[in-house]
Design a protein around this motif. Structure first.
Motif, PDB file in Angstrom:
ATOM      1  N   ARG A 179       0.830  -1.208   0.000  1.00 17.56           N
ATOM      2  CA  ARG A 179       0.000   0.000   0.000  1.00 17.56           C
ATOM      3  C   ARG A 179       0.862   1.254   0.000  1.00 17.56           C
ATOM      4  O   ARG A 179       0.573   2.228  -0.684  1.00 17.56           O
ATOM      5  CB  ARG A 179      -0.915  -0.017   1.233  1.00 17.56           C
ATOM      6  N   MET A 180       1.933   1.227   0.800  1.00 21.65           N
ATOM      7  CA  MET A 180       2.828   2.378   0.825  1.00 21.65           C
ATOM      8  C   MET A 180       3.520   2.551  -0.533  1.00 21.65           C
ATOM      9  O   MET A 180       3.757   3.673  -0.980  1.00 21.65           O
ATOM     10  CB  MET A 180       3.868   2.235   1.937  1.00 21.65           C
ATOM     11  N   ASN A 201      11.996 -14.297   4.723  1.00 18.94           N
ATOM     12  CA  ASN A 201      10.822 -13.756   5.431  1.00 18.94           C
ATOM     13  C   ASN A 201      10.357 -12.425   4.859  1.00 18.94           C
ATOM     14  O   ASN A 201       9.562 -11.725   5.478  1.00 18.94           O
ATOM     15  CB  ASN A 201      11.143 -13.586   6.917  1.00 18.94           C
ATOM     16  N   ALA A 202      10.841 -12.051   3.669  1.00 19.51           N
ATOM     17  CA  ALA A 202      10.575 -10.703   3.146  1.00 19.51           C
ATOM     18  C   ALA A 202       9.422 -10.665   2.148  1.00 19.51           C
ATOM     19  O   ALA A 202       9.378  -9.803   1.272  1.00 19.51           O
ATOM     20  CB  ALA A 202      11.840 -10.140   2.507  1.00 19.51           C
ATOM     21  N   GLU A 203       8.464 -11.582   2.273  1.00 20.16           N
ATOM     22  CA  GLU A 203       7.375 -11.609   1.303  1.00 20.16           C
ATOM     23  C   GLU A 203       6.607 -10.272   1.229  1.00 20.16           C
ATOM     24  O   GLU A 203       6.275  -9.816   0.136  1.00 20.16           O
ATOM     25  CB  GLU A 203       6.424 -12.775   1.605  1.00 20.16           C
ATOM     26  N   PRO A 204       6.338  -9.593   2.374  1.00 24.31           N
ATOM     27  CA  PRO A 204       5.658  -8.286   2.269  1.00 24.31           C
ATOM     28  C   PRO A 204       6.456  -7.281   1.435  1.00 24.31           C
ATOM     29  O   PRO A 204       5.873  -6.469   0.703  1.00 24.31           O
ATOM     30  CB  PRO A 204       5.556  -7.820   3.736  1.00 24.31           C
ATOM     31  N   LEU A 205       7.778  -7.356   1.543  1.00 23.88           N
ATOM     32  CA  LEU A 205       8.630  -6.458   0.761  1.00 23.88           C
ATOM     33  C   LEU A 205       8.538  -6.802  -0.726  1.00 23.88           C
ATOM     34  O   LEU A 205       8.480  -5.917  -1.591  1.00 23.88           O
ATOM     35  CB  LEU A 205      10.067  -6.620   1.273  1.00 23.88           C
ATOM     36  N   VAL A 211       4.203  -4.161  -6.893  1.00 19.93           N
ATOM     37  CA  VAL A 211       3.344  -3.042  -7.310  1.00 19.93           C
ATOM     38  C   VAL A 211       4.145  -1.776  -7.632  1.00 19.93           C
ATOM     39  O   VAL A 211       3.605  -0.844  -8.214  1.00 19.93           O
ATOM     40  CB  VAL A 211       2.250  -2.711  -6.264  1.00 19.93           C
ATOM     41  N   ALA A 212       5.418  -1.736  -7.271  1.00 20.15           N
ATOM     42  CA  ALA A 212       6.229  -0.543  -7.556  1.00 20.15           C
ATOM     43  C   ALA A 212       6.514  -0.475  -9.053  1.00 20.15           C
ATOM     44  O   ALA A 212       6.977  -1.452  -9.635  1.00 20.15           O
ATOM     45  CB  ALA A 212       7.538  -0.595  -6.770  1.00 20.15           C
ATOM     46  N   VAL A 251      10.883 -11.445  -9.177  1.00 20.94           N
ATOM     47  CA  VAL A 251       9.662 -10.988  -8.503  1.00 20.94           C
ATOM     48  C   VAL A 251       8.799 -10.164  -9.457  1.00 20.94           C
ATOM     49  O   VAL A 251       7.574 -10.316  -9.499  1.00 20.94           O
ATOM     50  CB  VAL A 251      10.022 -10.142  -7.259  1.00 20.94           C
ATOM     51  N   LYS A 252       9.438  -9.293 -10.237  1.00 20.85           N
ATOM     52  CA  LYS A 252       8.699  -8.424 -11.164  1.00 20.85           C
ATOM     53  C   LYS A 252       8.242  -9.165 -12.409  1.00 20.85           C
ATOM     54  O   LYS A 252       7.415  -8.645 -13.163  1.00 20.85           O
ATOM     55  CB  LYS A 252       9.575  -7.247 -11.621  1.00 20.85           C
TER      56      LYS A 252
END
Ligand SMILES: [Zn+2]
Ligand SMILES: [Zn+2]
Length: 274
Positions: A179-180, A201-205, A211-212, A251-252
């Motif tokens: 969201r940020m 453990n960085a899945e939120p990142l 989305v960036a 990831v992208k």
């Protein structure tokens, strides 16, 4: 250093990774803290396809180091500032010294500045005063603002809105959620990802990275900290950026070369012309 060496194994540097297909740069490195001479750091970085390094100031001595290194080496650029953890009792005279250092043509950013609520080394009042002062210097000098934001996302965004953000804002070692990242994208703030984006453990990142937008992405080491997988725990340096870039491309869902080209273009827009 062999693995069974007495306690020294963790200090030995990982091997040179495969060179990136398109040259990128390291948007955030502490050349003065990495325990290798600057010319050797540049040499190994170039062999990995990392052709420029922005070295960061955290106090007046490290900011002076950054300016001197940038003056000495063509491919080093400087950022100058007082790190939020170092702002206890910060005076206008110190901020004025930062502004004086910022006048050097190879200083391309004011940073790292921002807010750190994870460590309480400096009172919040001092951190806020320093952050606002650095925003003012960035706007006055027309240089990028490199933000250190640790557990302080809402306040960092609020202070930027209140002061009016400089034209170029970089969230170094981006640590917000998806969201940020959308909010940053709306404002055109760049997001610089570090080796921790590769951590298990960085899945939120990684959700934030998904989305960036490509045209707001940067990559950094924050060396000697945050060494990417598969070398977590070893010392970090700019030549290890390919591990982070390749993980980011996956990831992208884009070609490594496409991501590198985007990072290079974004870097030149933010810190250039080189
Ligand atoms: Zn930082
Ligand atoms: Zn840093």
């Amino acid at each position: 250093m062999s693995r069974d060496a007495d306690g020294q194994a963790s200090r030995s540097y990982p091997p040179l990774p495969e060179r990136l297909p398109v040259d990128v740069f390291d948007s955030h490195c502490h050349l003065d803290v990495v325990e290798t001479p600057v010319d050797e750091q540049l040499k190994s970085a170039k062999a990995a396809g990392v052709t420029r390094i922005v070295t960061i100031g955290c106090d007046l001595p490290s900011s002076r180091f950054a300016v001197d290194a940038a003056a000495e080496f063509d491919d080093v650029y400087a950022a100058v500032a007082i790190h939020p953890n170092e702002t206890t009792g910060i005076s206008d005279a110190v901020l004025n010294d930062v502004a004086l250092l910022a006048a050097h043509p190879k200083v391309r950013a004011i940073g790292e500045t921002g807010l750190d609520y994870y460590r309480d080394w400096a009172p919040k009042d001092d951190q806020h005063r320093a952050f606002r002062g650095h925003i003012e210097i960035a706007k006055r000098t027309g240089k990028a603002l490199v933000i250190h934001d640790r557990d302080a996302h809402d306040d960092v965004l609020r202070v930027l809105a209140e002061e009016g953000a400089p034209e170029t804002v970089v969230f170094h070692c981006y640590s917000g959620d998806a969201r940020m990242a959308e909010t940053c994208a709306e404002h055109g703030y760049l997001m610089s990802f570090a080796g921790n984006v590769t951590f298990k453990n960085a899945e939120p990142l990684r959700d934030a990275l998904r989305v960036a937008p490509l045209d707001l992405l940067l990559v950094e080491t924050d060396a000697p900290f945050l060494t990417p997988i598969p070398h977590r725990g070893k010392p970090n340096a700019s030549y290890l950026i390919p591990h982070t870039v390749r993980a980011m491309a996956e990831v992208k869902g884009v070609d490594v070369a496409e991501l590198c080209a985007a990072i290079a273009a974004n870097g030149e827009r933010a810190f250039g012309p080189w």
